[in-house]
Design an enzyme around this catalytic site. Structure first.
Site, PDB file in Angstrom:
ATOM      1  N   ALA A  23       4.272   5.803   6.689  1.00  0.00           N
ATOM      2  CA  ALA A  23       4.559   5.099   7.879  1.00  0.00           C
ATOM      3  C   ALA A  23       6.106   5.050   8.453  1.00  0.00           C
ATOM      4  CB  ALA A  23       4.375   3.627   7.897  1.00  0.00           C
ATOM      5  N   SER A  81       0.797  -1.092   0.016  1.00  0.00           N
ATOM      6  CA  SER A  81       0.121   0.025  -0.132  1.00  0.00           C
ATOM      7  C   SER A  81       1.031   1.085  -0.026  1.00  0.00           C
ATOM      8  CB  SER A  81      -0.969  -0.131   1.226  1.00  0.00           C
ATOM      9  OG  SER A  81      -0.553   0.834   2.182  1.00  0.00           O
ATOM     10  N   VAL A  82       0.155   2.320  -0.159  1.00  0.00           N
ATOM     11  CA  VAL A  82       0.632   3.740  -0.424  1.00  0.00           C
ATOM     12  C   VAL A  82       1.220   4.018   1.127  1.00  0.00           C
ATOM     13  CG1 VAL A  82      -1.311   5.055  -0.033  1.00  0.00           C
ATOM     14  CG2 VAL A  82       0.640   6.189  -1.202  1.00  0.00           C
ATOM     15  N   LYS A  83       0.691   3.446   2.065  1.00  0.00           N
ATOM     16  CA  LYS A  83       0.858   3.939   3.395  1.00  0.00           C
ATOM     17  C   LYS A  83       2.246   3.560   3.930  1.00  0.00           C
ATOM     18  CE  LYS A  83      -2.981   5.768   4.281  1.00  0.00           C
ATOM     19  NZ  LYS A  83      -3.380   7.133   4.592  1.00  0.00           N
ATOM     20  N   ASP A  84       3.089   2.643   3.461  1.00  0.00           N
ATOM     21  CA  ASP A  84       4.561   2.400   3.613  1.00  0.00           C
ATOM     22  C   ASP A  84       5.210   3.624   3.704  1.00  0.00           C
ATOM     23  OD1 ASP A  84       3.597  -0.275   3.471  1.00  0.00           O
ATOM     24  OD2 ASP A  84       4.952  -0.860   2.042  1.00  0.00           O
TER      25      ASP A  84
END
Length: 325
Positions: free
Chosen positions: A47, A41-44
């Site tokens: 994060a 996901s883009v959230k890596d």
């Protein structure tokens, strides 16, 4: 060449042209496919940035515990960072999130706490409140707070935005993405508008969320807030990462339209993506049909992978139960 840890493989995800679902639309529509990140996901991106900024600021000490409220994807990115850097991880989720997301987080060693979704944000049972309480009760812990932590926006301003600009050779005219915490759309938009102020930014919202009306009226209307099924976009709060000045317009997409477009992306484009990806494409194409010209290039962000939704939108029985098939 090799990476010293999996988190070094984050970024440089591909731009892929959409061909079938864009039939009849003028111009070029490209998807930024973020499931190529190691956490799918883009959230890596944000994060890892939140963790590293916390380390630099002394907010996260060796052996500490990362505690965050998440719809799943940020938790996965934080879990990978925790593994790489030797931290523990506790993630708080609402009960509307898919079982797959909970199981994936547990698989990578995180503790998962599930809270009811149908409560106000300031209710002590909400996943926002529970995450804050656990942070206060747990020694040597860090609460990233992805909604208000501006490291979120910074990660996309410094990395995702430049990737899109370079990937389109500066030809991008329209940028579209779902809005949840706001870090992705706003970080990228800020960068793109600095390169070319005429780049148009389209925010994808969902029914039951406050963003569209707030952008158009400046009013935070509690009557806009009601339960919805789509995961990962929309909010009943105004996160600090949502900079309405760099979002030109919002469109809303129904749960059903987002789910059906997600399935179309898998069957017609070979893109096995998550629910909010379908929402983003559905909203972006609705705008594109009316406004895109032959010479325009629109980039739509696809945040995550379809494996997180196998029990829901990719399950025919579940879809029929919603009345969507």
């Amino acid at each position: 060449m090799h990476y010293n840890h999996i988190i070094e493989a984050v970024g440089h995800t591909p731009l892929v042209r959409l061909n079938k679902v864009t039939e009849g639309i003028k111009g070029t529509v490209l998807a930024k496919v973020e499931y190529f990140n190691p956490g799918n996901s883009v959230k890596d991106r944000m994060a890892i940035r939140m963790v590293e900024d916390a380390e630099k600021a002394g907010l996260l000490q060796p052996g500490g515990t990362i505690i965050e409220g998440t719809s799943g994807n940020t938790g996965m990115g934080l879990a990978l960072a925790a593994i790489a850097k030797g931290y523990q991880a506790i993630f708080v989720m609402s009960d509307k999130q898919s079982k797959e997301k909970q199981d994936i987080l547990r698989a990578v060693g995180a503790q998962v706490v599930v809270c009811p979704v149908d409560v106000a944000p300031d209710d002590p049972r909400s996943y926002y409140s529970v995450a804050r309480r656990l942070n206060q009760e747990t020694p040597n812990s860090f609460y990233p707070n992805q909604y208000d932590n501006l490291s979120n926006t910074a990660a996309h301003y410094e990395h995702t935005g430049p990737e899109i600009w370079e990937g389109t050779e500066g030809q991008i005219t329209h940028w579209a993405a779902g809005v949840g915490t706001g870090g992705t759309i706003c970080g990228v938009s800020k960068y793109l508008k600095e390169q070319n102020p005429s780049v148009f930014t389209l925010g994808i919202d969902t029914y039951g969320s406050v963003f569209k009306k707030y952008k158009e009226t400046g009013i935070f209307d509690p009557n806009e807030i009601y339960p919805y099924k789509t995961e990962g976009i929309g909010e009943d709060i105004l996160p600090k990462n949502v900079n309405f000045d760099v979002i030109d317009q919002f469109v809303k997409v129904t749960d059903q339209d987002g789910a059906l477009m997600t399935r179309r992306l898998a069957k017609e484009e070979g893109l096995f993506v998550g629910w909010s990806c379908g929402s983003a494409v559905s909203g972006a194409l609705a705008y594109a049909r009316e406004h895109l010209k032959e010479t325009d290039t629109m980039v739509v962000l696809l945040p995550d992978h379809g494996t997180r939704y196998l029990g829901k939108i990719y399950n025919d029985d579940w879809m029929r139960a919603q009345g969507w098939l």
